[in-house]
Design a protein around this motif. Structure first.
Motif, PDB file in Angstrom:
ATOM      1  N   LYS A 449       0.832  -1.161   0.005  1.00 56.91           N
ATOM      2  CA  LYS A 449       0.107   0.037  -0.046  1.00 56.91           C
ATOM      3  C   LYS A 449       0.778   1.274   0.025  1.00 56.91           C
ATOM      4  CE  LYS A 449      -4.241  -1.488   1.827  1.00 56.91           C
ATOM      5  NZ  LYS A 449      -4.884  -1.218   0.446  1.00 56.91           N
ATOM      6  N   SER A 450       1.994   0.934   0.417  1.00 58.08           N
ATOM      7  CA  SER A 450       2.897   2.429   0.705  1.00 58.08           C
ATOM      8  C   SER A 450       3.360   2.716  -0.743  1.00 58.08           C
ATOM      9  CB  SER A 450       3.875   2.046   1.666  1.00 58.08           C
ATOM     10  OG  SER A 450       3.874   2.126   2.764  1.00 58.08           O
ATOM     11  N   LYS A 451       3.536   1.540  -1.366  1.00 59.30           N
ATOM     12  CA  LYS A 451       3.894   1.683  -2.968  1.00 59.30           C
ATOM     13  C   LYS A 451       2.835   2.661  -3.530  1.00 59.30           C
ATOM     14  CE  LYS A 451       6.201  -2.797  -2.655  1.00 59.30           C
ATOM     15  NZ  LYS A 451       5.956  -3.895  -3.492  1.00 59.30           N
ATOM     16  N   GLU A 452       1.750   1.759  -3.352  1.00 57.00           N
ATOM     17  CA  GLU A 452       0.505   2.474  -4.405  1.00 57.00           C
ATOM     18  C   GLU A 452       0.502   3.966  -3.714  1.00 57.00           C
ATOM     19  OE1 GLU A 452      -1.100   1.555  -6.631  1.00 57.00           O
ATOM     20  OE2 GLU A 452      -2.716   2.931  -6.557  1.00 57.00           O
ATOM     21  N   SER A 453       0.532   4.214  -2.432  1.00 52.62           N
ATOM     22  CA  SER A 453       0.306   5.403  -1.918  1.00 52.62           C
ATOM     23  C   SER A 453       1.210   6.537  -2.518  1.00 52.62           C
ATOM     24  CB  SER A 453       0.267   5.703  -0.497  1.00 52.62           C
ATOM     25  OG  SER A 453       1.504   5.345   0.094  1.00 52.62           O
ATOM     26  N   GLN A 459       1.451  11.330  -7.829  1.00 52.20           N
ATOM     27  CA  GLN A 459       0.469  11.980  -8.869  1.00 52.20           C
ATOM     28  C   GLN A 459      -0.179  13.177  -8.403  1.00 52.20           C
ATOM     29  OE1 GLN A 459      -2.126   8.941 -10.553  1.00 52.20           O
ATOM     30  NE2 GLN A 459      -3.621  10.423 -10.583  1.00 52.20           N
ATOM     31  N   GLU A 460      -0.818  13.128  -7.188  1.00 50.34           N
ATOM     32  CA  GLU A 460      -1.416  14.234  -6.596  1.00 50.34           C
ATOM     33  C   GLU A 460      -0.352  15.415  -6.312  1.00 50.34           C
ATOM     34  OE1 GLU A 460      -3.044  13.337  -2.964  1.00 50.34           O
ATOM     35  OE2 GLU A 460      -4.368  15.402  -2.908  1.00 50.34           O
ATOM     36  N   VAL A 461       0.590  15.281  -6.150  1.00 53.42           N
ATOM     37  CA  VAL A 461       1.685  16.311  -5.787  1.00 53.42           C
ATOM     38  C   VAL A 461       2.001  16.833  -7.071  1.00 53.42           C
ATOM     39  CG1 VAL A 461       4.082  16.789  -5.192  1.00 53.42           C
ATOM     40  CG2 VAL A 461       2.754  15.757  -3.525  1.00 53.42           C
ATOM     41  N   SER A 462       2.138  15.853  -8.065  1.00 52.50           N
ATOM     42  CA  SER A 462       2.914  16.320  -9.593  1.00 52.50           C
ATOM     43  C   SER A 462       1.665  17.274 -10.228  1.00 52.50           C
ATOM     44  CB  SER A 462       2.941  15.545 -10.222  1.00 52.50           C
ATOM     45  OG  SER A 462       4.180  14.409  -9.899  1.00 52.50           O
ATOM     46  N   LEU A 463       0.480  16.944  -9.871  1.00 56.60           N
ATOM     47  CA  LEU A 463      -0.809  17.589 -10.462  1.00 56.60           C
ATOM     48  C   LEU A 463      -0.821  18.899  -9.728  1.00 56.60           C
ATOM     49  CD1 LEU A 463      -3.575  14.989 -11.326  1.00 56.60           C
ATOM     50  CD2 LEU A 463      -2.541  16.707 -12.791  1.00 56.60           C
ATOM     51  N   LEU A 464      -0.901  18.884  -8.423  1.00 58.78           N
ATOM     52  CA  LEU A 464      -1.168  20.156  -7.894  1.00 58.78           C
ATOM     53  C   LEU A 464      -0.128  21.260  -7.931  1.00 58.78           C
ATOM     54  CD1 LEU A 464      -2.682  18.924  -4.310  1.00 58.78           C
ATOM     55  CD2 LEU A 464      -3.720  20.616  -5.789  1.00 58.78           C
ATOM     56  N   SER A 465       1.356  20.776  -7.972  1.00 59.65           N
ATOM     57  CA  SER A 465       2.262  21.445  -8.052  1.00 59.65           C
ATOM     58  C   SER A 465       1.976  22.448  -9.280  1.00 59.65           C
ATOM     59  CB  SER A 465       3.668  20.674  -8.009  1.00 59.65           C
ATOM     60  OG  SER A 465       3.802  19.811  -9.296  1.00 59.65           O
ATOM     61  N   LYS A 484       8.010   9.035   6.558  1.00 60.19           N
ATOM     62  CA  LYS A 484       6.823   9.898   6.419  1.00 60.19           C
ATOM     63  C   LYS A 484       7.080  11.069   5.522  1.00 60.19           C
ATOM     64  CE  LYS A 484       5.128   9.456  11.299  1.00 60.19           C
ATOM     65  NZ  LYS A 484       6.074   8.116  11.476  1.00 60.19           N
ATOM     66  N   LEU A 485       6.109  11.053   4.704  1.00 63.29           N
ATOM     67  CA  LEU A 485       5.963  11.973   3.717  1.00 63.29           C
ATOM     68  C   LEU A 485       4.825  13.157   4.222  1.00 63.29           C
ATOM     69  CD1 LEU A 485       6.407  13.431   0.795  1.00 63.29           C
ATOM     70  CD2 LEU A 485       4.425  11.690   0.158  1.00 63.29           C
ATOM     71  N   TYR A 486       5.551  14.255   4.083  1.00 66.72           N
ATOM     72  CA  TYR A 486       4.850  15.439   4.523  1.00 66.72           C
ATOM     73  C   TYR A 486       4.330  16.344   3.256  1.00 66.72           C
ATOM     74  CZ  TYR A 486       5.663  14.356   9.435  1.00 66.72           C
ATOM     75  OH  TYR A 486       5.979  13.696  10.567  1.00 66.72           O
ATOM     76  N   ILE A 487       3.119  16.550   3.095  1.00 67.58           N
ATOM     77  CA  ILE A 487       2.757  17.441   1.982  1.00 67.58           C
ATOM     78  C   ILE A 487       1.985  18.479   2.563  1.00 67.58           C
ATOM     79  CG2 ILE A 487       1.360  17.572  -0.016  1.00 67.58           C
ATOM     80  CD1 ILE A 487       1.590  14.504  -0.516  1.00 67.58           C
ATOM     81  N   TYR A 488       2.529  19.493   2.105  1.00 66.49           N
ATOM     82  CA  TYR A 488       2.143  21.005   2.837  1.00 66.49           C
ATOM     83  C   TYR A 488       1.111  21.564   1.827  1.00 66.49           C
ATOM     84  CZ  TYR A 488       6.124  20.133   5.936  1.00 66.49           C
ATOM     85  OH  TYR A 488       6.829  19.241   6.501  1.00 66.49           O
ATOM     86  N   LEU A 489      -0.015  22.003   2.256  1.00 59.76           N
ATOM     87  CA  LEU A 489      -1.117  22.416   1.412  1.00 59.76           C
ATOM     88  C   LEU A 489      -1.540  23.753   2.084  1.00 59.76           C
ATOM     89  CD1 LEU A 489      -3.106  18.987   0.706  1.00 59.76           C
ATOM     90  CD2 LEU A 489      -1.598  20.383  -0.558  1.00 59.76           C
ATOM     91  N   GLU A 490      -2.180  24.442   1.187  1.00 62.52           N
ATOM     92  CA  GLU A 490      -2.983  25.684   1.774  1.00 62.52           C
ATOM     93  C   GLU A 490      -4.050  25.169   2.571  1.00 62.52           C
ATOM     94  OE1 GLU A 490      -6.137  28.950  -0.175  1.00 62.52           O
ATOM     95  OE2 GLU A 490      -5.248  27.295  -1.352  1.00 62.52           O
ATOM     96  N   TYR A 491      -4.090  25.800   3.710  1.00 65.86           N
ATOM     97  CA  TYR A 491      -5.061  25.718   5.022  1.00 65.86           C
ATOM     98  C   TYR A 491      -6.221  26.028   4.614  1.00 65.86           C
ATOM     99  CZ  TYR A 491      -6.778  25.247   9.655  1.00 65.86           C
ATOM    100  OH  TYR A 491      -7.728  25.097  10.562  1.00 65.86           O
ATOM    101  N   MET A 556      -7.226  11.203  -7.146  1.00 66.06           N
ATOM    102  CA  MET A 556      -7.681  10.650  -8.251  1.00 66.06           C
ATOM    103  C   MET A 556      -7.514  11.458  -9.643  1.00 66.06           C
ATOM    104  SD  MET A 556      -9.396   7.703  -7.288  1.00 66.06           S
ATOM    105  CE  MET A 556     -10.139   7.169  -5.806  1.00 66.06           C
ATOM    106  N   ALA A 557      -6.982  12.385  -9.657  1.00 70.57           N
ATOM    107  CA  ALA A 557      -7.021  13.415 -10.718  1.00 70.57           C
ATOM    108  C   ALA A 557      -6.085  12.594 -11.748  1.00 70.57           C
ATOM    109  CB  ALA A 557      -6.351  14.616 -10.279  1.00 70.57           C
ATOM    110  N   LYS A 558      -6.249  12.918 -12.953  1.00 69.88           N
ATOM    111  CA  LYS A 558      -5.402  12.754 -13.910  1.00 69.88           C
ATOM    112  C   LYS A 558      -5.333  13.298 -15.367  1.00 69.88           C
ATOM    113  CE  LYS A 558      -6.077   8.699 -17.254  1.00 69.88           C
ATOM    114  NZ  LYS A 558      -4.449   8.219 -17.315  1.00 69.88           N
ATOM    115  N   HIS A 559      -4.268  13.357 -15.626  1.00 69.48           N
ATOM    116  CA  HIS A 559      -4.290  14.290 -16.856  1.00 69.48           C
ATOM    117  C   HIS A 559      -4.414  13.411 -18.106  1.00 69.48           C
ATOM    118  CE1 HIS A 559      -1.553  15.603 -20.140  1.00 69.48           C
ATOM    119  NE2 HIS A 559      -2.346  16.842 -19.748  1.00 69.48           N
ATOM    120  N   ILE A 560      -5.131  13.800 -18.763  1.00 66.26           N
ATOM    121  CA  ILE A 560      -5.263  13.079 -20.174  1.00 66.26           C
ATOM    122  C   ILE A 560      -4.918  13.653 -21.303  1.00 66.26           C
ATOM    123  CG2 ILE A 560      -7.421  12.071 -19.232  1.00 66.26           C
ATOM    124  CD1 ILE A 560      -9.062  13.793 -20.728  1.00 66.26           C
ATOM    125  N   THR A 561      -4.568  12.922 -22.225  1.00 68.42           N
ATOM    126  CA  THR A 561      -4.206  13.413 -23.694  1.00 68.42           C
ATOM    127  C   THR A 561      -5.306  13.077 -24.709  1.00 68.42           C
ATOM    128  OG1 THR A 561      -3.136  11.257 -24.216  1.00 68.42           O
ATOM    129  CG2 THR A 561      -1.906  13.026 -23.095  1.00 68.42           C
TER     130      THR A 561
END
Ligand SMILES: Nc1ncnc2c1ncn2[C@@H]1O[C@H](COP(=O)(O)OP(=O)(O)OP(=O)(O)O)[C@@H](O)[C@H]1O
Length: 849
Positions: A449-453, A459-465, A484-491, A556-561
């Motif tokens: 699951k860690s791999k999947e996560s 993916q989420e970070v790539s998109l959001l960034s 531990k991975l920390y992702i910092y987002l707008e609160y 879940m977001a996805k870039h499509i071509t």
């Protein structure tokens, strides 16, 4: 469980690739030479005083080694929570389940199946089954399903429609690659689920996620690599996790285990599966989703999320563990990447592990695209860096000692919520006083699951960034500290729409209009970048105190071509477009439009459509019947039409987000933001309040975001009012004292004291808007600034800049962005002058009435 778990051996090659890839990923982490803190070993759990942790632990403990029969019991028990009064701490006012919109068009007929024009009658009728009638469905419980089929549109043979492609598409090549082939992709077709695992993509994704890592500690690397990932390969549509394995996620709730076997076998496939209804695998929801304030309907069970929980009170308001909290939350989005923050080795000690961290442990930041924060790489973790020593970080009784994000200046504050991937905390920087939302995810090398996560988070970070829009939560940066991975987002402090609905009940129409308009703005921007969110729902839409809406959770977001590539079975079932369920190809972007229509209904009724059905039955309803959901009567005709437009079964018939922005339902949406500039009603700011310190502060904080709020404001129907945009007001959909005091109409006595009440509200507490003579002001008489609004609502033409904490900004581009009040004032003047010019014609409403 061993049966499918063990089948991974047949995929040795892939597994090896996956292992190597993941180890490579881990190698890129900055890893201390010291051994990991021993208190991360199994068995350690958070103190029972942590309400949320305890609740989560309860769920996890129970879910850990459950036999199928045990699972069933647990499932039954969890389901029963829905019926327990105490499980619904908050009332849900004004729900009208039986209200049916009866329109001239006849499109919406209450519970009356309606065959869509040109569509074939569904050969499938949901069979009577105990599962269908047993318990009330909890949409959230099967929210977030990710039954992935062929995944990547980028790999699709379908030629991309160039007219639909964004020139920015190339920016997303990496994303496309990382999203290709979800490791958890599972296909259940023709009753024979097949799971595809692309382990290499995990590594690829992870590499992408941490591709800037500079060093790693050999000792740590060795430690991590010594744990051979035991890749789980569910075969029979089983949950993509190992329920009974030592490496199974302890965070899985009973319903997780229930997911595929109980639901698919007994509820779904025990019936005659419709070949036309390719129920694609079971994703897996790893999160119990019972976290506080998750409100996101995330739950942890694969197919566990099959029950709509009408009211899952926010634990923020309930310090006592609710029985419901032991059940899967309403969000069990079944997706492929659930990660458990509580690995067996961690035993739930995601925080404890930090307590005893050696002081000389170095952290490594992992720079990601466009991180607005520079995280110290050299700061050793020390008690002095701990939020526990900082009085400024709020403590909650149910929370363990505040612990900082090691290595960064962010200190971990209160728990905001829990999702599939981990926990989200308030992050506080006691130096700058700024806040963010910290998503903390624990990754283990030996956990599939860690791999999947890692993949999904990457993916989420790539998109959001790559996104910058006022209606999309901003990504600040991320770092990896140990495992531990920390992702910092707008609160976004207001919480999700889901949570607001649970806490305050259905929204009034003006709030719905405003929120919908903002969601659409975010979607239009997203879609212009050929990116699908794929999980639009109330739980994934955050609201700030000013009523500004932010799309969140891009897992879940996805870039499509391409536009018509096969659709992955991802999303949250009650919000899921029929073409996804039917596995038909369609306009991918249109799935978000369908979900938006469901979200509008959710806002209007507190529940998503078809929530009266159990999950599987709801899926059938959505996928196979020709029915459209009931639209509440209290929604205006414009609202009903908007929903109908969104919920057209043929995705090609659905308008685009950009087109919907012109729909009268949102075109005339009233902004919830309200001016705070007025000290005296008779003294409107002639310059937009530029000279007023408070104005400056407010506008500065908003960074003059060229946000796409519609500037139409029925409450401001007065020719003598000059109102700058970007002004704040409470988020409350129903008038609040602050609104009253800020409402110029209230001040000058012309208008209702509740400027954002809905004339159609069913609560009866709101006052319809009236003009100076006391007559009601119809919507179409409200200020129409479509010309101007058009201008500001074109997301692709605008360089959006949302507020970024100053510390980030300073690090990012010192002296450039937002530099100086002079520049600020100029910008404000320009905007306000433009506003005034554009307001002028429409401010003569008194003449119209
Ligand atoms: N930026 C934010 N500001 C404030 N609260 C947030 C923010 N992001 C998340 N939260 C809170 O944390 C909860 C969990 O976050 P989120 O849903 O993003 O996690 P997740 O692991 O991606 O969950 P899932 O994928 O299961 O939906 C949310 O329901 C929300 O209450």
């Amino acid at each position: 469980m061993r049966s499918w778990w063990g089948k991974s051996s047949s995929k040795e090659t892939k597994k090896k690739t996956g292992k190597e890839g993941f180890i490579d990923t881990i190698r890129k982490f900055r890893i201390p030479s010291e051994k990991k803190s021993t208190n991360r070993s199994g068995g350690t759990r958070r103190g029972c005083t942590d309400t949320v942790s305890e609740l989560g632990s309860l769920s996890r403990v129970e879910s850990r080694s459950v036999s199928p029969s045990r699972e069933s019991k647990l499932v039954a028990r969890c389901q029963s929570f829905q019926e327990r009064p105490q499980a619904q701490p908050l009332p849900l006012p004004g729900h009208h389940p039986n209200r049916v919109a009866r329109t001239e068009s006849g499109i919406i007929a209450s519970r009356k199946p309606r065959q869509e024009k040109g569509s074939k009658p569904s050969p499938f009728t949901p069979p009577p089954h105990a599962a269908y009638t047993r318990a009330r469905p909890d949409a959230a419980d099967f929210d977030g399903v990710e039954f992935a089929s062929s995944e990547s549109c980028s790999d699709s043979d379908d030629p991309p429609d160039s007219s639909q492609l964004s020139p920015l598409a190339s920016d997303y090549d990496t994303i496309s690659r990382t999203t290709a082939g979800s490791p958890s992709n599972m296909i259940i077709k023709d009753q024979l689920p097949v799971m595809k695992i692309h382990s290499r993509d995990v590594a690829k994704s992870s590499d992408h996620l941490f591709n800037n890592h500079t060093s790693s500690s050999p000792s740590r690397r060795k430690m991590l690599s010594s744990h051979v990932p035991n890749l789980a390969v569910p075969y029979n549509g089983a949950v993509f996790s190992a329920p009974d394995s030592s490496i199974s996620s302890p965070s899985r709730s009973p319903l997780r285990a229930f997911g595929s076997e109980q639901v698919i076998n007994s509820a779904f496939f025990s019936t005659r599966p419709n070949p036309d209804f390719p129920f694609l695998g079971s994703g897996h929801c790893s999160s119990p989703g019972s976290g506080q304030n998750s409100g996101h309907n995330s739950m942890g069970g694969d197919m566990a999320g099959l029950f709509w929980q009408p009211s899952r009170g926010s634990p923020e308001y309930s310090p006592l563990p609710s029985p419901k909290m032991t059940s899967p939350g309403p969000s069990s989005r079944i997706h492929s990447g659930a990660v458990t923050p509580l690995h067996p080795r961690a035993g739930g000690a995601t925080i404890d592990s930090q307590n005893n961290r050696p002081e000389d442990v170095k952290q490594k930041s992992h720079r990601l695209p466009l991180p607005p924060v520079t995280i110290s790489n050299s700061l050793p973790f020390s008690q002095s860096n701990s939020a526990a020593t900082s009085p400024s970080v709020p403590r909650s009784p149910g929370r363990p000692d505040n612990l900082p994000s090691p290595g960064s200046r962010w200190k971990k504050g209160k728990l905001l919520g829990r999702g599939s991937f981990g926990h989200v905390y308030v992050g506080f920087n006691s130096d700058s006083g700024e806040m963010c939302a910290m998503k903390e995810v624990t990754l283990f090398s030996d956990d599939a699951k860690s791999k999947e996560s890692a993949k999904q988070l990457g993916q989420e970070v790539s998109l959001l960034s790559r996104l910058s829009h006022p209606n999309i939560v901003r990504y600040y940066g991320s770092e990896m500290v140990d495992d531990k991975l920390y992702i910092y987002l707008e609160y976004v402090s207001g919480g999700s729409i889901y949570k607001l609905l649970q806490d305050y009940g259905q929204f009034g129409e003006l709030a719905i209009r405003s929120y919908t308009q903002q969601i659409l703005s975010g979607l239009a921007y997203l879609h212009a970048k050929n990116t699908i969110h794929r999980d639009i729902k109330g739980a994934n839409i955050l609201v700030d105190p000013n009523g500004r809406v932010k799309l969140a959770d891009f897992g879940m977001a996805k870039h499509i071509t391409g536009q018509t590539c096969p659709l992955s079975f991802k999303g949250s079932p009650y919000w899921m477009a029929p073409e996804i369920i039917k596995n038909s190809s369609g306009s991918n972007l249109a799935v978000d439009i369908w979900s938006l229509g469901c979200t509008v209904l959710e806002m209007a009724t507190t529940k998503p459509p078809w929530s009266q059905y159990e999950g599987v039955a709801a899926l059938f309803k959505i996928g196979n019947s020709k029915e459209l959901p009931v639209i509440p009567d209290h929604l205006s005709d414009e609202g009903k039409d908007f929903v109908r437009q969104c919920l057209q079964r043929n995705p090609l018939h659905r308008p685009t987000a950009a087109q919907l922005l012109d729909h009268s339902f949102v075109k005339n949406a009233a902004p919830l933001e309200r001016p705070i500039l007025y000290s005296e009603p008779s003294d409107p700011p002639t310059n937009g309040g530029i000279g007023h310190p408070r104005n400056r502060q407010t506008l500065d904080s908003d960074k003059l975001a060229t946000h796409s709020f519609r500037v139409h404001r029925p409450a401001f129907i007065s020719s003598d009012v000059q109102i700058p945009r970007n002004i704040s007001c409470p988020v409350s959909p129903i008038g609040s004292p602050l609104l009253h005091s800020r409402s110029p109409q209230h001040l000058n006595g012309r208008m209702s004291p509740s400027p954002i009440c809905s004339p159609r509200t069913t609560s009866g507490t709101s006052t319809p808007l009236t003009n100076i003579n006391g007559s009601k002001i119809p919507y179409h008489h409200h200020v129409n600034q479509s010309v101007y609004l058009h201008e500001i609502s074109k997301p692709t033409n605008i360089s959006y800049r949302d507020p970024v904490p100053d510390m980030f900004r300073a690090k990012q581009s010192p002296g450039r962005q937002y530099g100086g009040h002079a520049v600020l004032a100029d910008s404000v003047s320009h905007l306000l002058l433009r506003d005034r010019v554009n307001f002028k014609p429409s401010l003569d409403l008194n003449h119209q009435l």
